[in-house]
Motif scaffolding. Structure first.
Motif, short mmCIF file in Angstrom:
data_model
loop_
_atom_site.label_atom_id
_atom_site.label_comp_id
_atom_site.label_asym_id
_atom_site.label_seq_id
_atom_site.Cartn_x
_atom_site.Cartn_y
_atom_site.Cartn_z
N MET A 89 37.89 138.64 28.20
CA MET A 89 37.80 140.02 27.77
C MET A 89 38.93 140.38 26.82
SD MET A 89 36.82 143.14 30.20
CE MET A 89 38.27 144.05 30.63
N ALA A 90 39.80 139.45 26.52
CA ALA A 90 40.94 139.73 25.65
C ALA A 90 40.49 139.90 24.19
CB ALA A 90 41.97 138.62 25.75
N GLN A 91 41.26 140.67 23.48
CA GLN A 91 41.03 140.90 22.06
C GLN A 91 41.27 139.61 21.28
OE1 GLN A 91 39.46 143.70 21.72
NE2 GLN A 91 40.93 144.97 20.64
N PRO A 92 40.63 139.48 20.11
CA PRO A 92 40.87 138.29 19.27
C PRO A 92 42.34 138.10 18.92
CG PRO A 92 38.93 139.48 18.50
CD PRO A 92 39.56 140.33 19.57
N ALA A 93 43.07 139.17 18.69
CA ALA A 93 44.50 139.04 18.35
C ALA A 93 45.27 138.41 19.51
CB ALA A 93 45.10 140.41 17.99
N PHE A 94 44.90 138.74 20.74
CA PHE A 94 45.55 138.13 21.89
C PHE A 94 45.15 136.66 22.01
CE2 PHE A 94 46.10 137.02 26.36
CZ PHE A 94 47.40 137.42 26.56
N GLU A 95 43.88 136.36 21.76
CA GLU A 95 43.43 134.97 21.81
C GLU A 95 44.19 134.13 20.78
OE1 GLU A 95 41.73 133.63 24.12
OE2 GLU A 95 41.09 135.48 25.09
N ASP A 96 44.52 134.72 19.64
CA ASP A 96 45.32 134.02 18.64
C ASP A 96 46.71 133.67 19.21
OD1 ASP A 96 43.26 134.21 16.82
OD2 ASP A 96 44.14 135.88 15.71
N ILE A 97 47.29 134.60 19.96
CA ILE A 97 48.60 134.35 20.56
C ILE A 97 48.49 133.22 21.59
CG2 ILE A 97 50.40 135.32 22.06
CD1 ILE A 97 49.89 138.02 20.61
N VAL A 98 47.43 133.24 22.39
CA VAL A 98 47.21 132.17 23.38
C VAL A 98 47.13 130.82 22.66
CG1 VAL A 98 45.60 131.23 25.09
CG2 VAL A 98 46.09 133.68 25.07
N ALA A 99 46.36 130.78 21.58
CA ALA A 99 46.21 129.53 20.82
C ALA A 99 47.55 129.10 20.22
CB ALA A 99 45.16 129.70 19.73
N ASP A 100 48.30 130.04 19.68
CA ASP A 100 49.61 129.72 19.09
C ASP A 100 50.57 129.17 20.15
OD1 ASP A 100 48.70 130.53 16.61
OD2 ASP A 100 49.73 132.48 16.68
N PHE A 101 50.53 129.74 21.35
CA PHE A 101 51.42 129.29 22.43
C PHE A 101 51.19 127.82 22.77
CE2 PHE A 101 53.62 133.01 23.11
CZ PHE A 101 54.29 133.07 24.32
N GLU A 102 49.96 127.36 22.61
CA GLU A 102 49.64 125.97 22.94
C GLU A 102 50.35 124.98 22.02
OE1 GLU A 102 45.38 125.69 22.97
OE2 GLU A 102 45.20 127.07 24.67
N PHE A 103 50.76 125.43 20.84
CA PHE A 103 51.43 124.55 19.89
C PHE A 103 52.90 124.34 20.20
CE2 PHE A 103 47.82 125.89 17.21
CZ PHE A 103 47.35 124.63 16.87
N PHE A 104 53.48 125.23 21.01
CA PHE A 104 54.91 125.15 21.29
C PHE A 104 55.17 124.26 22.49
CE2 PHE A 104 54.46 129.49 19.37
CZ PHE A 104 55.04 129.17 18.16
N ASP A 105 56.18 123.41 22.35
CA ASP A 105 56.51 122.48 23.42
C ASP A 105 57.46 123.06 24.45
OD1 ASP A 105 54.95 120.41 22.37
OD2 ASP A 105 56.58 119.78 21.04
N ASP A 106 58.30 124.01 24.05
CA ASP A 106 59.28 124.54 25.00
C ASP A 106 59.33 126.07 24.95
OD1 ASP A 106 61.13 125.38 22.94
OD2 ASP A 106 61.85 123.33 22.83
#
Length: 135
Positions: free
Chosen positions: A1-18
């Motif tokens: 139910m999250a907004q697309p802008a939040f889904e973008d943040i979720v996707a971006d977080f996956e790229f960070f290792d720490d």
């Protein structure tokens, strides 16, 4: 139910290792937000329960929820940006249905915020829900 802008943040977080990189990202999100006009930093927009100074200014547009916010703390300002990505643009009736705790858990933020920051985040979410319910 999250907004697309939040889904973008979720996707971006996956790229960070720490977590240092994730915190930096959240801070950058906050820095990218336009500042809240000082005239809107009044007791009516101040969020109680936060260790930092936090202001949330609702800007409902008909049946759509919008808000702006600001804080004197960089990480909290970033959390406001994340909350905006989660809530801004939702229909008013949908705001109360968002499980912000579950959405933030997807980011892993629940486990990496201090107790004070977690309390402040809950206070901000409570204010958002309160404002949307009254609108």
């Amino acid at each position: 139910m999250a907004q697309p802008a939040f889904e973008d943040i979720v996707a971006d977080f996956e790229f960070f290792d720490d977590w240092e990189d994730r915190y930096r990202y959240v801070i950058e999100k906050g820095q990218a937000m336009p500042p809240l006009d000082d005239a809107l930093k009044v007791p009516a927009t101040k969020v109680d329960g936060c260790a930092s100074q936090v202001w949330l200014h609702p800007e409902p547009d008909g049946s759509t929820f919008h808000f702006r916010g600001d804080s004197d703390a960089m990480i909290v300002r970033g959390l406001i940006a994340v909350l905006r990505a989660l809530y801004d643009g939702l229909p008013m009736g949908e705001v109360a249905r968002v499980d912000a705790g579950a959405e933030f858990a997807r980011l892993g933020l629940n486990d990496h915020l201090s107790a004070q920051r977690s309390n402040g985040l809950r206070a901000m979410i409570g204010r958002i829900r309160e404002v949307a319910a009254k609108a």
